[in-house]
Structure formats: structure tokens, C-alpha cells
Design a protein around this motif. Structure first.
Motif, mmCIF file in Angstrom:
data_model
loop_
_atom_site.group_PDB
_atom_site.id
_atom_site.type_symbol
_atom_site.label_atom_id
_atom_site.label_comp_id
_atom_site.label_asym_id
_atom_site.label_seq_id
_atom_site.Cartn_x
_atom_site.Cartn_y
_atom_site.Cartn_z
ATOM 1 N N ALA A 6 2.043 6.816 -6.972
ATOM 2 C CA ALA A 6 1.033 7.774 -7.422
ATOM 3 C C ALA A 6 1.513 9.207 -7.190
ATOM 4 O O ALA A 6 1.349 10.078 -8.069
ATOM 5 N N GLU A 7 2.110 9.469 -6.039
ATOM 6 C CA GLU A 7 2.626 10.810 -5.750
ATOM 7 C C GLU A 7 3.758 11.175 -6.706
ATOM 8 O O GLU A 7 3.845 12.318 -7.178
ATOM 9 N N ALA B 124 0.834 -1.206 0.000
ATOM 10 C CA ALA B 124 0.000 0.000 0.000
ATOM 11 C C ALA B 124 0.868 1.256 0.000
ATOM 12 O O ALA B 124 0.575 2.229 -0.718
ATOM 13 N N ASP B 125 1.962 1.241 0.772
ATOM 14 C CA ASP B 125 2.870 2.390 0.796
ATOM 15 C C ASP B 125 3.513 2.616 -0.567
ATOM 16 O O ASP B 125 3.641 3.763 -1.031
ATOM 17 N N THR C 298 2.353 1.776 -3.527
ATOM 18 C CA THR C 298 1.338 2.281 -4.460
ATOM 19 C C THR C 298 1.105 3.770 -4.246
ATOM 20 O O THR C 298 1.012 4.548 -5.209
ATOM 21 N N THR C 299 1.038 4.186 -2.998
ATOM 22 C CA THR C 299 0.848 5.609 -2.682
ATOM 23 C C THR C 299 2.032 6.433 -3.157
ATOM 24 O O THR C 299 1.857 7.503 -3.775
ATOM 25 N N LEU C 300 3.243 5.960 -2.905
ATOM 26 C CA LEU C 300 4.432 6.707 -3.326
ATOM 27 C C LEU C 300 4.544 6.783 -4.849
ATOM 28 O O LEU C 300 4.939 7.825 -5.395
#
Length: 126
Positions: A92-93, A85-86, A88-90
Motif C-alpha cells: 500500500a505504501e 500484514a507487513d 500488505t502494508t508495504l
């Protein structure tokens, strides 16, 4: 004449020395084996009993080890899900911050402007 015979030594508490020191005599007293077998624990039963106890200990150890391994696997799976999850978030950012419009906003603070016209080729004659 009388014959010489051995006497059992009697301790101060009234018990003979054979009943105090022997492992089998202590087991005989605690488990009341004389009522079952008559004389005491037959020595021929000791190896099978020891073998069964050894196999039982291996079985118990194996179960404990497998349950501990299952708990560790579950913990690692939860940790991998959190890390996924981390990531995927990074990602996207990073994709958002690397867009041309976002980069242009960031470099305006440094005084650099975005070029509005396309680049051209410089050709020199030798």
C-alpha cells in the motif's frame, strides 16, 4: 560319611550373595512377587512385558513428537500472518508513493519540474 554340599556365602550384613546381586531377586523383594506367583518372576512373562513396555514407549514418544509439531505449526502460522500484514502494508505504501503526484512532490526538492505538455515526436528529413 556325610555328603559334600555347597554352602551359601553370607555377607557381613546377614544376607546371602544371591539376593544382593540378582536383578530378579531385587524385583522380587520390591514388588513382593513371591506372594503372587509363589516362587518368583517367571521368565516366560519377561518378553511380553518388555514388548508391551517398548510399544508404550513408542506411543509416548509419538504423542510428544506430534504435540511439539502442532506447537511449531501454530507458531509458524502466527508468523506467516504477521508477515502477510507487513507485506500488505508495504504494498500500500509503495502504491501510494509511486503515484505521479507523489513522485512530482519528491523531485521538486531536486529542482526538477513536471512537464505540463505531452511529449512530441521529432521527425528528421534525410
Amino acid at each position: 560319611m556325610t555328603e559334600n554340599t555347597f554352602r551359601k556365602r553370607i555377607k557381613a550384613n546377614g544376607k546371602s550373595s544371591a539376593s544382593q546381586g540378582s536383578l530378579f531377586s531385587k524385583l522380587d523383594e520390591k514388588l513382593n512377587v513371591t506372594a503372587v506367583f509363589g516362587v518368583g518372576i517367571p521368565v516366560k512373562f519377561v518378553p511380553p512385558i518388555m514388548y508391551a513396555a517398548f510399544i508404550a514407549m513408542i506411543y509416548i514418544w509419538s504423542n510428544h513428537r506430534s504435540e511439539r509439531m502442532i506447537r511449531q505449526i501454530d507458531l509458524m502460522q502466527r508468523e506467516v500472518e504477521d508477515l502477510r500484514a507487513d507485506v500488505t502494508t508495504l504494498e500500500a505504501e509503495f502504491m501510494y508513493s509511486s503515484k505521479q503526484s507523489e513522485v512530482a512532490k519528491k523531485i521538486e526538492l531536486l529542482g526538477i519540474e513536471e512537464i505540463k505538455e505531452p511529449p512530441f515526436k521529432i521527425v528528421s528529413k534525410k
